[in-house]
Design a protein around this motif. Structure first.
Motif, PDB file in Angstrom:
ATOM      1  N   PHE A  67     -10.067   2.929  -2.316  1.00 44.57           N
ATOM      2  CA  PHE A  67      -8.709   2.964  -2.838  1.00 44.57           C
ATOM      3  C   PHE A  67      -8.722   3.203  -4.345  1.00 44.57           C
ATOM      4  O   PHE A  67      -9.604   2.696  -5.052  1.00 44.57           O
ATOM      5  CB  PHE A  67      -7.996   1.647  -2.541  1.00 44.57           C
ATOM      6  CG  PHE A  67      -8.105   1.229  -1.106  1.00 44.57           C
ATOM      7  CD1 PHE A  67      -7.584   2.016  -0.105  1.00 44.57           C
ATOM      8  CD2 PHE A  67      -8.744   0.048  -0.755  1.00 44.57           C
ATOM      9  CE1 PHE A  67      -7.679   1.640   1.222  1.00 44.57           C
ATOM     10  CE2 PHE A  67      -8.854  -0.337   0.561  1.00 44.57           C
ATOM     11  CZ  PHE A  67      -8.322   0.463   1.563  1.00 44.57           C
ATOM     12  N   PRO A  68      -7.747   3.962  -4.859  1.00 45.97           N
ATOM     13  CA  PRO A  68      -7.690   4.204  -6.307  1.00 45.97           C
ATOM     14  C   PRO A  68      -7.418   2.917  -7.075  1.00 45.97           C
ATOM     15  O   PRO A  68      -6.631   2.073  -6.647  1.00 45.97           O
ATOM     16  CB  PRO A  68      -6.529   5.197  -6.447  1.00 45.97           C
ATOM     17  CG  PRO A  68      -5.701   5.008  -5.216  1.00 45.97           C
ATOM     18  CD  PRO A  68      -6.655   4.633  -4.125  1.00 45.97           C
ATOM     19  N   ILE A  69      -8.083   2.776  -8.203  1.00 46.69           N
ATOM     20  CA  ILE A  69      -7.898   1.614  -9.078  1.00 46.69           C
ATOM     21  C   ILE A  69      -6.844   1.984 -10.114  1.00 46.69           C
ATOM     22  O   ILE A  69      -7.036   2.912 -10.906  1.00 46.69           O
ATOM     23  CB  ILE A  69      -9.219   1.223  -9.759  1.00 46.69           C
ATOM     24  CG1 ILE A  69     -10.287   0.932  -8.705  1.00 46.69           C
ATOM     25  CG2 ILE A  69      -9.021   0.009 -10.663  1.00 46.69           C
ATOM     26  CD1 ILE A  69     -11.676   0.732  -9.285  1.00 46.69           C
ATOM     27  N   LEU A  70      -5.723   1.255 -10.098  1.00 45.67           N
ATOM     28  CA  LEU A  70      -4.581   1.601 -10.936  1.00 45.67           C
ATOM     29  C   LEU A  70      -4.453   0.649 -12.117  1.00 45.67           C
ATOM     30  O   LEU A  70      -4.699  -0.554 -11.988  1.00 45.67           O
ATOM     31  CB  LEU A  70      -3.292   1.567 -10.106  1.00 45.67           C
ATOM     32  CG  LEU A  70      -3.289   2.433  -8.836  1.00 45.67           C
ATOM     33  CD1 LEU A  70      -1.955   2.304  -8.117  1.00 45.67           C
ATOM     34  CD2 LEU A  70      -3.589   3.893  -9.173  1.00 45.67           C
ATOM     35  N   ASP A  71      -4.043   1.196 -13.257  1.00 41.69           N
ATOM     36  CA  ASP A  71      -3.823   0.372 -14.444  1.00 41.69           C
ATOM     37  C   ASP A  71      -2.442  -0.287 -14.356  1.00 41.69           C
ATOM     38  O   ASP A  71      -1.694  -0.055 -13.392  1.00 41.69           O
ATOM     39  CB  ASP A  71      -3.976   1.208 -15.717  1.00 41.69           C
ATOM     40  CG  ASP A  71      -2.918   2.310 -15.843  1.00 41.69           C
ATOM     41  OD1 ASP A  71      -1.884   2.245 -15.140  1.00 41.69           O
ATOM     42  OD2 ASP A  71      -3.122   3.237 -16.647  1.00 41.69           O
TER      43      ASP A  71
END
Length: 305
Positions: free
Chosen positions: A148-152
């Motif tokens: 899964f993408p790691i979001l800021d």
């Protein structure tokens, strides 16, 4: 097994809050392409070199980071703002591999489970980004697995290609045999995953409050058989048990305040709990205290771990 469906508009709206009562089986495998969180401090030291001597700057650089240092990553798992699991720290690696498994007993109302990817620093930690999994996507018991993408904090990728590979599965309590049979089930092993085995012959005394003045509660209640409930005085009973102890005193609790006076009635004030325990220890009684000090619940100078 299902794939996670990322939907920014759905995340912006309110998610469905569901009761998680049972166990979470969580695998945190690896992260890929994390940003170099030490780059900022390296740049700071580089700018600092122009203002101070090279010798001082070299000492700062050696203290803060080595020349080859980069992100010291770990992951903490949060449900309703409570940290329920945590990986080890992988130093100086933008592609860390953990392969860590956690079985988490849980009883929380939650809309999502958050995986917070952090950079461990000398003091505290710095958030790299978050993977948020809506509870309704795995509430049925299906195993959810993927990268899964790691979001800021602005809901944007913390770095192009930065991902966290994990799996999560919810097992409701009605499907956990160890709980449906009670703590004495499964060949009398007791509650799974605890430090100490199940023992027989123990005694638990229940109290209404820490202190109950005389005649302030209803009459004694009749219990099973010919037994009757007793309105005990918790702090006085603790005081008397400490004074009667001959070999050892074991105390465990969420918080143990050493300045409390256990007895404060009819003109008599006992010594503080701390003074009582020191006195009994000096008299040869073994005194041990176990208080709440879980690593995931602490902060260092205000920075969450």
């Amino acid at each position: 097994m299902e794939k996670y469906l990322s939907n920014s508009s759905k995340r912006a709206s309110s998610l469905k809050v569901l009761l998680l009562h049972g166990r979470l089986d969580i695998w945190i495998y690896e992260a890929r392409n994390l940003p170099d969180m030490d780059a900022l401090s390296k740049n700071f030291v580089g700018m600092f070199r122009t203002k101070v001597s090279t010798r001082i700057a070299d000492k700062m650089d050696g203290f803060m980071h080595s020349q080859n240092s980069t992100t010291d990553a770990y992951v903490s798992v949060s449900v309703s703002n409570a940290v329920v699991a945590r990986t080890s720290v992988i130093p100086d690696n933008e592609n860390p591999v953990w392969n860590q498994h956690s079985r988490v007993p849980i009883a929380h109302h939650a809309a999502e489970v958050q995986f917070l990817v952090k950079d461990s620093d000398v003091i505290g930690s710095e958030l790299i980004g978050t993977v948020s999994i809506p509870v309704e996507q795995f509430y049925s018991g299906v195993k959810l697995e993927g990268s899964f993408p790691i979001l800021d904090p602005k809901n944007k990728p913390c770095r192009d290609g930065a991902t966290l590979k994990l799996s999560i599965q919810y097992i409701p309590i009605v499907r956990l045999a160890s709980y449906s049979l009670g703590i004495a089930g499964l060949e009398n092993r007791g509650i799974p995953g605890t430090y100490f085995p199940l023992r027989k012959g123990g005694k638990v005394t229940l109290y209404q409050d820490a202190h109950v003045p005389d005649d302030c509660l209803p009459a004694l209640l009749r219990l099973e058989g010919d037994a009757h409930s007793q309105h005990g005085k918790c702090w006085r009973d603790i005081f008397e048990a400490i004074m009667r102890a001959r070999r050892f005193i074991y105390i465990t609790g969420w918080s143990v305040y050493h300045m409390v006076r256990l007895v404060r009635e009819q003109g008599f004030y006992s010594d503080t709990l701390g003074d009582l325990l020191k006195k009994r220890s000096q008299e040869g009684v073994r005194v041990l205290l176990l208080v709440w000090d879980d690593f995931t619940s602490r902060t260092i100078l205000g920075f969450p771990k």
